[in-house]
Motif scaffolding. Structure first.
Motif, PDB file in Angstrom:
ATOM      1  N   PRO A   1      71.609  45.604  61.347  1.00  0.00           N
ATOM      2  CA  PRO A   1      70.958  46.573  60.473  1.00  0.00           C
ATOM      3  C   PRO A   1      70.845  47.966  61.089  1.00  0.00           C
ATOM      4  CG  PRO A   1      69.324  45.170  61.503  1.00  0.00           C
ATOM      5  CD  PRO A   1      70.666  44.625  61.915  1.00  0.00           C
TER       6      PRO A   1
ATOM      7  N   LEU B   1      72.228  50.952  59.155  1.00  0.00           N
ATOM      8  CA  LEU B   1      71.465  51.214  57.928  1.00  0.00           C
ATOM      9  C   LEU B   1      70.146  51.912  58.249  1.00  0.00           C
ATOM     10  CD1 LEU B   1      72.066  47.906  55.933  1.00  0.00           C
ATOM     11  CD2 LEU B   1      73.292  50.076  55.789  1.00  0.00           C
ATOM     12  N   TYR B   2      69.507  51.524  59.371  1.00  0.00           N
ATOM     13  CA  TYR B   2      68.275  52.201  59.783  1.00  0.00           C
ATOM     14  C   TYR B   2      68.544  53.665  60.114  1.00  0.00           C
ATOM     15  CZ  TYR B   2      66.296  47.469  60.297  1.00  0.00           C
ATOM     16  OH  TYR B   2      65.852  46.192  60.073  1.00  0.00           O
TER      17      TYR B   2
ATOM     18  N   ALA C   1      71.643  43.811  55.300  1.00  0.00           N
ATOM     19  CA  ALA C   1      72.513  43.663  56.473  1.00  0.00           C
ATOM     20  C   ALA C   1      72.707  42.189  56.821  1.00  0.00           C
ATOM     21  CB  ALA C   1      71.921  44.414  57.667  1.00  0.00           C
TER      22      ALA C   1
ATOM     23  N   LEU D   1      66.696  46.921  53.656  1.00  0.00           N
ATOM     24  CA  LEU D   1      67.956  47.200  54.343  1.00  0.00           C
ATOM     25  C   LEU D   1      68.310  46.078  55.323  1.00  0.00           C
ATOM     26  CD1 LEU D   1      67.554  51.026  55.056  1.00  0.00           C
ATOM     27  CD2 LEU D   1      69.118  49.956  53.428  1.00  0.00           C
ATOM     28  N   GLY D   2      67.287  45.572  56.028  1.00  0.00           N
ATOM     29  CA  GLY D   2      67.528  44.460  56.942  1.00  0.00           C
ATOM     30  C   GLY D   2      68.017  43.218  56.217  1.00  0.00           C
TER      31      GLY D   2
END
Length: 408
Positions: free
Chosen positions: A32, A35-36, A25, A21-22
């Motif tokens: 990010p 998303l986290y 982003a 995810l990072g």
């Protein structure tokens, strides 16, 4: 399946997902954090794939994440910088507090959540995200702009104010009496004052005491000292986060730089775990009922942050375009809003879903307002951007002007 095995599998899946995810982003150019939070919602109770074995470990990791966030924040500032900023920027800090805390407090009271929840939600809407804003300034190549020190000054005032706000909030959430709350506040004020005094007068001695040429030893000493002080601060109801922040302030110079470089990867890991944990503790089904209030609050406090930055830049003598850029840059909320909401969910559970939706909106909106507030203001004829100002603040424009033989 054995509990340890299940925990390892779940933790591995979480950390791998966070890494992916990072990376996503980073490619998109956004923070990010949203998303986290979404990952936490997916893995939490009521989510797509609820966790079982690793929830307690993730909760502990989240506590460490908050401590490391505040420690690294403290390491960025020296005591002298804090004192200088406090002397010069306190009017802007006061305006920031009034404009941005008031909407949160008013919203909590209108929703019928009570005075303690109002204090908590005021903090959620008050504090900008230092991490997101720092990244935005770098991405937009504005670190050398005249308005950037003003933006950073407002953030420093907010960070220092947290050393007083968090103990007060912690005491209120614990149901401490007025007298007990006053004692907690006095302890906090005394602690902050003592740390600033010692750091100003004897900062070199403290840095020398924890300094080491061995990276492993430096990491162990600074991290161990931080956790110890954070635990003692928590016992005194001053807040573990504030204790970590004060340790960061007390360490300065090359030692602070070395400790920061060593601890940054740990901070990033555990901070990501913290955001996931906050999402885990929020039921996705609780978000739709608070989505409209969160959106209204996000729009209102985006406007008040723009007003804050505009005022602070005006006080510093920045011209029109820089004022709007400063205001748009301050809009993003993030880590502190989530920390405050995480403390308050025990008193008012609905703060968690509201804060999640609120941060999701503003952490996405923040980079957009930073980029487009000034062009929008010019289009609406709220400001005029002189060519000289454009060349001063934008090296690209300056090079283009020079190549075209533009006379300023």
């Amino acid at each position: 399946m054995h509990d340890t095995t299940a925990m390892l599998i779940e933790l591995g899946a979480i950390i791998l997902a966070l890494g992916l995810l990072g990376r996503l982003a980073g490619r998109v150019g956004f923070s990010p954090i949203p998303l986290y939070l979404l990952a936490g919602l997916a893995f939490g109770h009521g989510g797509v794939l609820p966790l079982q074995a690793s929830e307690e470990f993730v909760a502990t990791g989240a506590e460490i994440g908050v401590i490391l966030l505040l420690l690294l924040l403290g390491l960025e500032y020296s005591a002298s910088e804090l004192v200088t900023t406090l002397k010069t920027q306190y009017p802007s800090g006061a305006v920031d507090f009034v404009l941005n805390a008031a909407p949160g407090a008013a919203a909590a009271l209108v929703l019928g959540w009570g005075p303690v929840a109002a204090v908590a939600l005021a903090g959620v809407t008050w504090i900008s995200s230092s991490g997101v804003i720092a990244k935005v300034l770098g991405d937009l190549r504005r670190l050398g702009n005249r308005e950037t020190p003003v933006v950073l000054g407002v953030l420093v005032i907010e960070d220092l104010a947290m050393a007083l706000y968090l103990p007060i909030l912690t005491a209120l959430l614990a149901g401490v009496s007025l007298a007990g709350g006053a004692v907690t506040l006095l302890i906090s004020l005394g602690t902050v004052g003592a740390v600033l005094y010692v750091a100003l007068r004897h900062g070199r001695l403290i840095s020398r005491a924890v300094s080491s040429d061995n990276a492993e030893l430096l990491l162990l000493v600074v991290l161990g000292l931080t956790l110890l002080v954070a635990g003692i601060a928590q016992e005194l109801q001053v807040s573990a986060a504030v204790g970590a922040f004060l340790v960061g302030i007390a360490v300065s110079g090359e030692v602070a730089e070395g400790a920061s470089s060593l601890l940054t990867p740990l901070r990033d890991l555990f901070a990501a775990v913290f955001f996931v944990f906050f999402g885990l503790s929020t039921d996705p089904a609780d978000i739709p009922p608070v989505l409209v209030p969160a959106l209204l609050l996000a729009v209102a406090t985006a406007l008040t942050k723009v007003a804050t930055g505009w005022y602070a830049a005006r006080r510093a003598g920045i011209r029109g375009a820089g004022r709007w850029r400063a205001g748009g840059t301050l809009v993003a909320r993030g880590e502190f809003s989530i920390v405050i909401a995480g403390l308050a969910v025990g008193v008012e559970p609905r703060i968690g879903p509201l804060a999640t939706a609120y941060v999701l909106i503003l952490v996405v909106m923040g980079p957009l307002t930073a980029r487009y507030t000034e062009p929008l203001a010019r289009r609406l004829r709220l400001t005029r951007r002189p060519l000289a100002s454009r060349l001063e603040n934008d090296p690209v424009d300056a090079e283009q002007a020079e190549s075209a033989h533009v006379t300023v």
